[in-house]
Design a protein around this motif. Sequence first.
Motif, PDB file in Angstrom:
ATOM      1  N   GLY A   1      24.785   3.906  -0.994  1.00  0.00           N
ATOM      2  CA  GLY A   1      23.726   3.299  -1.542  1.00  0.00           C
ATOM      3  C   GLY A   1      24.162   1.588  -1.459  1.00  0.00           C
ATOM      4  N   ARG A   2      25.291   1.124  -1.173  1.00  0.00           N
ATOM      5  CA  ARG A   2      25.277  -0.171  -0.682  1.00  0.00           C
ATOM      6  C   ARG A   2      24.833  -0.516   0.560  1.00  0.00           C
ATOM      7  N   PHE A   3      25.296   0.560   1.553  1.00  0.00           N
ATOM      8  CA  PHE A   3      24.735   0.337   2.800  1.00  0.00           C
ATOM      9  C   PHE A   3      23.397   0.011   2.812  1.00  0.00           C
ATOM     10  N   TYR A   4      22.700   0.856   1.919  1.00  0.00           N
ATOM     11  CA  TYR A   4      21.233   0.705   2.266  1.00  0.00           C
ATOM     12  C   TYR A   4      20.363  -0.263   1.042  1.00  0.00           C
ATOM     13  N   GLY A   5      21.394  -1.070   0.807  1.00  0.00           N
ATOM     14  CA  GLY A   5      20.900  -2.225  -0.232  1.00  0.00           C
ATOM     15  C   GLY A   5      20.552  -1.947  -1.563  1.00  0.00           C
ATOM     16  N   TYR A   6      20.796  -1.008  -2.114  1.00  0.00           N
ATOM     17  CA  TYR A   6      20.488  -0.604  -3.411  1.00  0.00           C
ATOM     18  C   TYR A   6      21.391  -1.565  -4.285  1.00  0.00           C
ATOM     19  N   SER A   7      20.845  -1.939  -5.483  1.00  0.00           N
ATOM     20  CA  SER A   7      21.469  -2.697  -6.693  1.00  0.00           C
ATOM     21  C   SER A   7      22.689  -1.550  -7.473  1.00  0.00           C
ATOM     22  N   GLU A   8      23.825  -2.242  -8.073  1.00  0.00           N
ATOM     23  CA  GLU A   8      24.576  -1.539  -8.529  1.00  0.00           C
ATOM     24  C   GLU A   8      24.050  -0.675  -9.591  1.00  0.00           C
TER      25      GLU A   8
ATOM     26  N   GLU B   1       0.844  -1.236   0.061  1.00  0.00           N
ATOM     27  CA  GLU B   1      -0.142  -0.165   0.036  1.00  0.00           C
ATOM     28  C   GLU B   1       0.782   1.368   0.027  1.00  0.00           C
ATOM     29  N   ALA B   2       2.097   1.186   0.070  1.00  0.00           N
ATOM     30  CA  ALA B   2       3.131   2.314   0.323  1.00  0.00           C
ATOM     31  C   ALA B   2       3.260   3.047  -1.272  1.00  0.00           C
ATOM     32  N   TYR B   3       3.099   4.192  -1.095  1.00  0.00           N
ATOM     33  CA  TYR B   3       3.207   5.160  -2.180  1.00  0.00           C
ATOM     34  C   TYR B   3       4.371   4.833  -3.119  1.00  0.00           C
ATOM     35  N   ASP B   4       5.620   4.383  -2.172  1.00  0.00           N
ATOM     36  CA  ASP B   4       6.992   4.355  -2.576  1.00  0.00           C
ATOM     37  C   ASP B   4       7.242   2.947  -2.917  1.00  0.00           C
TER      38      ASP B   4
ATOM     39  N   ASP C   1      17.849  -6.691  -3.390  1.00  0.00           N
ATOM     40  CA  ASP C   1      17.283  -7.916  -2.848  1.00  0.00           C
ATOM     41  C   ASP C   1      15.651  -7.429  -2.762  1.00  0.00           C
ATOM     42  N   PRO C   2      14.919  -7.376  -3.663  1.00  0.00           N
ATOM     43  CA  PRO C   2      13.374  -6.824  -3.648  1.00  0.00           C
ATOM     44  C   PRO C   2      12.837  -7.799  -2.704  1.00  0.00           C
ATOM     45  N   GLY C   3      13.338  -8.975  -2.433  1.00  0.00           N
ATOM     46  CA  GLY C   3      12.637 -10.086  -1.124  1.00  0.00           C
ATOM     47  C   GLY C   3      12.316  -9.386   0.012  1.00  0.00           C
ATOM     48  N   LEU C   4      13.310  -8.299   0.146  1.00  0.00           N
ATOM     49  CA  LEU C   4      13.252  -7.604   1.601  1.00  0.00           C
ATOM     50  C   LEU C   4      11.656  -7.084   1.766  1.00  0.00           C
ATOM     51  N   LEU C   5      10.860  -6.800   0.489  1.00  0.00           N
ATOM     52  CA  LEU C   5       9.995  -5.943   0.778  1.00  0.00           C
ATOM     53  C   LEU C   5       8.885  -7.104   1.250  1.00  0.00           C
ATOM     54  N   ASP C   6       9.110  -8.281   1.349  1.00  0.00           N
ATOM     55  CA  ASP C   6       8.232  -9.332   2.016  1.00  0.00           C
ATOM     56  C   ASP C   6       7.902  -9.191   3.563  1.00  0.00           C
ATOM     57  N   THR C   7       8.907  -8.599   4.000  1.00  0.00           N
ATOM     58  CA  THR C   7       8.685  -8.237   5.654  1.00  0.00           C
ATOM     59  C   THR C   7       8.678  -6.670   5.935  1.00  0.00           C
TER      60      THR C   7
ATOM     61  N   ARG D   1      11.256  -1.335  -4.959  1.00  0.00           N
ATOM     62  CA  ARG D   1      11.097  -2.694  -5.702  1.00  0.00           C
ATOM     63  C   ARG D   1      12.072  -2.837  -6.754  1.00  0.00           C
ATOM     64  N   VAL D   2      12.197  -1.741  -7.626  1.00  0.00           N
ATOM     65  CA  VAL D   2      13.064  -1.500  -8.997  1.00  0.00           C
ATOM     66  C   VAL D   2      14.616  -1.267  -8.561  1.00  0.00           C
ATOM     67  N   ARG D   3      14.649  -0.776  -7.068  1.00  0.00           N
ATOM     68  CA  ARG D   3      16.270  -0.317  -7.045  1.00  0.00           C
ATOM     69  C   ARG D   3      16.878  -1.159  -5.935  1.00  0.00           C
ATOM     70  N   LEU D   4      16.046  -1.876  -5.179  1.00  0.00           N
ATOM     71  CA  LEU D   4      16.987  -2.577  -4.114  1.00  0.00           C
ATOM     72  C   LEU D   4      17.660  -3.892  -4.770  1.00  0.00           C
TER      73      LEU D   4
END
Length: 129
Positions: A118-125, A19-22, A32-38, A27-30
Amino acid sequence: MTTPTCLGTPPITLRPAREAYDYDYYRVRLADPGLLDTAAAVCVFRAPLLAVPVGGLRRGGFMSFDMLTLAVAARSLLDGQPGFPELRVRWSPYPDTCHTVEWGAPSPKWWVDDATTGRFYGYSEAAIS
């Protein structure tokens, strides 16, 4: 996209992450988008924003709030949720700077380069470049 349903009292609640606006932004920047499951949507005055948990490459996270009372309330809501260790409120003494709720490891210092942050916050290369 679904319409947020976080109406009512109190002015801050937890909602499903989708439900989050962002949600799609992360989802497209992490890496590991699987983090969004929790993940969780922190809904403030009918505006749900995503709180992404730590895990994998993501070592920490944060959310900003203009009101200290909202930051404290968000910290309380996230307390005990999986992936949100070491929750803390960083109070800003300046009226033009937001208060933050942080979790996980302490964030890199402001003078560190964008790629390290960016790497600290888990963003993809790809998102970092």
